[in-house]
Design a protein around this motif. Structure first.
Motif, short mmCIF file in Angstrom:
data_model
loop_
_atom_site.label_atom_id
_atom_site.label_comp_id
_atom_site.label_asym_id
_atom_site.label_seq_id
_atom_site.Cartn_x
_atom_site.Cartn_y
_atom_site.Cartn_z
N VAL A 140 0.65 -1.12 0.14
CA VAL A 140 0.02 -0.03 0.03
C VAL A 140 0.97 1.46 -0.04
O VAL A 140 0.38 2.18 -0.55
CB VAL A 140 -0.96 0.16 1.13
CG1 VAL A 140 -2.17 -0.90 1.03
CG2 VAL A 140 -0.38 -0.11 2.48
N ILE A 141 1.94 1.16 0.71
CA ILE A 141 2.73 2.40 0.80
C ILE A 141 3.41 2.92 -0.61
O ILE A 141 3.36 3.96 -1.21
CB ILE A 141 4.03 2.27 1.72
CG1 ILE A 141 3.28 2.20 3.21
CG2 ILE A 141 5.16 3.01 1.61
CD1 ILE A 141 4.43 1.98 4.31
N LEU A 142 3.90 1.65 -1.52
CA LEU A 142 4.43 1.99 -2.66
C LEU A 142 3.49 2.51 -3.73
O LEU A 142 3.40 3.41 -4.42
CB LEU A 142 5.28 1.02 -3.41
CG LEU A 142 6.41 0.59 -2.36
CD1 LEU A 142 7.38 -0.34 -3.32
CD2 LEU A 142 7.43 1.90 -2.46
N HIS A 143 1.96 1.93 -3.47
CA HIS A 143 1.15 2.11 -4.47
C HIS A 143 0.54 3.69 -4.11
O HIS A 143 0.43 4.34 -5.01
CB HIS A 143 -0.35 1.29 -4.14
CG HIS A 143 0.05 -0.27 -4.59
ND1 HIS A 143 -0.63 -1.16 -4.49
CD2 HIS A 143 1.17 -0.87 -5.04
CE1 HIS A 143 -0.33 -2.08 -4.92
NE2 HIS A 143 0.99 -2.14 -5.39
N ALA A 144 0.66 4.16 -3.09
CA ALA A 144 0.14 5.47 -2.63
C ALA A 144 1.17 6.45 -3.00
O ALA A 144 0.88 7.44 -3.76
CB ALA A 144 -0.16 5.62 -0.88
N LEU A 145 2.26 6.09 -2.86
CA LEU A 145 3.57 7.03 -3.54
C LEU A 145 3.40 7.02 -4.97
O LEU A 145 3.81 8.18 -5.73
CB LEU A 145 4.87 6.35 -2.96
CG LEU A 145 5.07 6.74 -1.49
CD1 LEU A 145 6.35 5.97 -1.13
CD2 LEU A 145 5.38 8.12 -1.06
N THR A 146 3.23 6.02 -5.55
CA THR A 146 3.30 5.93 -7.08
C THR A 146 1.92 6.76 -7.36
O THR A 146 2.18 7.75 -8.52
CB THR A 146 2.92 4.44 -7.58
OG1 THR A 146 3.91 3.60 -7.16
CG2 THR A 146 2.90 4.54 -9.02
N ASP A 147 0.71 6.62 -6.87
CA ASP A 147 -0.30 7.52 -7.50
C ASP A 147 0.04 9.16 -7.07
O ASP A 147 -0.32 9.94 -7.61
CB ASP A 147 -1.70 7.31 -6.54
CG ASP A 147 -2.39 6.39 -7.63
OD1 ASP A 147 -2.08 6.21 -8.78
OD2 ASP A 147 -3.64 5.75 -7.10
N ALA A 148 0.95 9.30 -5.86
CA ALA A 148 1.19 10.89 -5.63
C ALA A 148 1.98 11.32 -6.64
O ALA A 148 1.76 12.48 -7.07
CB ALA A 148 1.80 10.92 -4.28
N LEU A 149 2.94 10.60 -7.01
CA LEU A 149 3.85 11.12 -8.21
C LEU A 149 2.90 11.14 -9.55
O LEU A 149 3.24 12.40 -10.25
CB LEU A 149 4.96 10.01 -8.36
CG LEU A 149 6.17 10.27 -7.59
CD1 LEU A 149 7.48 9.18 -7.94
CD2 LEU A 149 6.81 11.58 -7.50
N LEU A 150 2.20 10.11 -9.76
CA LEU A 150 1.64 10.22 -10.98
C LEU A 150 0.52 11.68 -10.83
O LEU A 150 0.47 12.47 -11.96
CB LEU A 150 0.74 9.03 -11.24
CG LEU A 150 1.77 7.93 -11.50
CD1 LEU A 150 0.51 6.41 -11.77
CD2 LEU A 150 2.28 8.14 -13.13
#
Ligand code: MG
Length: 397
Positions: free
Chosen positions: A272-282
């Motif tokens: 979940v942490i990497l998914h949330a970070l990925t969406d933040a960057l996108l």
């Protein structure tokens, strides 16, 4: 071989301050001055070989620059004066037998491709070429602190480098100057002494010579300011993700496996942490979301390591010419306890995103036993990313 360049970098840099590092090895905007200068000549069209003349005892400093280029010759050692150093640089090129040579001071790191081209072009019709600029200041001849006379400046121009020469002519001119024990501060003067006609071309006001510690500090500050301005389009993005808990003995969080009484369930590794970070960057890029780029319907991403998603988003920032300023994430779950793993997760995220660890924040909280998270049914993450994109689109040639 047509045109070679000799870069004179043998000075001890005493005038630039008492620092242990000679001025040509001091950093300007994070890049050593000499690396900038050499890089400009290696990149220049019309320059076929680059010979650097370094100071005795500066071999390790040179090696430390790690410069590799097909045009770059191994360095040769200079002498006690600039003139001797140039002579040795010219001698080192003898086997290449260039038709022309450009001689340049390492202390002018901002030499432009345009100026290099101007000097090379002028060598088609002259054996000696010097770039010059009109003198703006009123000139005084001073003795003992008193003005003796004001020197008319109407025909005076200031000489820059690179200065260009027919190779054989400047080699002969240097030999003649050495025989006559004549000392000169530039190679055009050596050529004049030998009776060569020296042609001028327009110099470049940006091609400044950095001599003092203050001049180096000012140039360093200017480059930092330029960089801040260049990446002045600052954007922030937000990301949220949630995954349910299920059977398992560990959870993937921030790209590392952490032992737990349950696992997190998802199409990929459910980080979940990497998914949330990925969406933040996108989100900061205005470039869709993780589901658009890595659809759960695509079998390729079944069980995928989520580092792939974050690395892809980071690559999208880079492709736009930008940098990631920081990543910050909050994990919300009734377990596992993340504080013992915080720095390992920060290091993992920093490595995946290609940024320094001090630009990554990882925090965790429980949900005080409230709601679905409080009942231990799942865990969530909220993330914020700040990126800096170029303020202006890249100039089109
Ligand atoms: Mg997810």
């Amino acid at each position: 071989m047509r045109t070679a360049a000799v870069i004179v970098a043998a000075g001890s840099g005493i005038r630039a301050g008492s620092g242990a590092v000679p001025k040509q090895y001091q950093a300007l905007g994070g890049v050593p001055m000499l690396a900038r200068t050499v890089g400009r000549f290696c990149a220049a069209d019309g320059v076929d070989a680059v010979q650097v003349v370094i100071g005795e005892g500066q071999e390790r400093l040179w090696d430390g620059l790690g410069m590799v280029h097909s045009k770059l010759r191994g360095p040769c050692l200079g002498g006690t004066t600039r003139q001797i150093s140039v002579e040795r640089g010219l001698a080192a090129l003898a086997a290449d037998a260039p038709t022309h040579v450009l001689i340049h001071d390492a202390a002018r790191p901002f030499v432009s491709a345009g100026l290099i081209a101007r000097v090379i072009d002028a060598l088609a019709k002259a054996d000696a070429v010097v770039p010059t600029l009109p003198v703006a200041s009123t000139l005084k001849r001073v003795r003992g602190g008193t003005v003796v006379e004001t020197v008319p400046r109407d025909s005076l121009e200031a000489a820059e480098t690179p200065q260009g020469f027919a190779y054989a002519a400047i080699v002969a001119a240097h030999a003649a100057a050495a025989r006559a024990s004549a000392a000169f501060t530039d190679d055009a003067a050596v050529a004049e002494h030998a009776g060569l006609m020296v042609q001028t071309v327009a110099g470049d006001p940006g091609n400044i010579k950095l001599t003092t510690a203050a001049e180096i500090a000012a140039a360093d500050g200017r480059l930092a300011a330029d960089e801040a301005l260049r990446l002045g389009d600052v954007r922030t993005g937000f990301g949220y993700d949630v995954h349910p808990f299920g059977p398992g003995t560990a959870v993937m969080l921030g790209g590392i496996a952490i032992a737990h009484t349950q696992g997190l369930v998802g199409h990929s590794d459910a980080d979940v942490i990497l998914h949330a970070l990925t969406d933040a960057l996108l989100g900061a890029l205005g470039d869709g979301d993780i589901g658009q780029h890595f659809p759960p319907s695509d079998a390729r991403w079944r069980g995928a390591a989520s580092r792939v998603f974050l690395a892809d988003a980071a690559a999208r920032v880079k492709a736009r010419g930008g940098v990631i300023a920081n990543l910050d994430v909050s994990y919300i779950g009734e377990g596992p306890r993340l504080s013992p793993h915080r720095d390992a997760m920060r290091a993992s995220i920093a490595a995946i995103a290609g940024i320094a660890i001090d630009r990554v924040g990882v925090k965790a909280t429980t949900n005080e036993r409230l709601g679905f998270i409080g009942r231990g049914e799942g865990a969530a993450a909220h993330a914020v990313a700040t990126i800096r994109l170029p303020l202006l689109p890249p100039a089109t040639p």
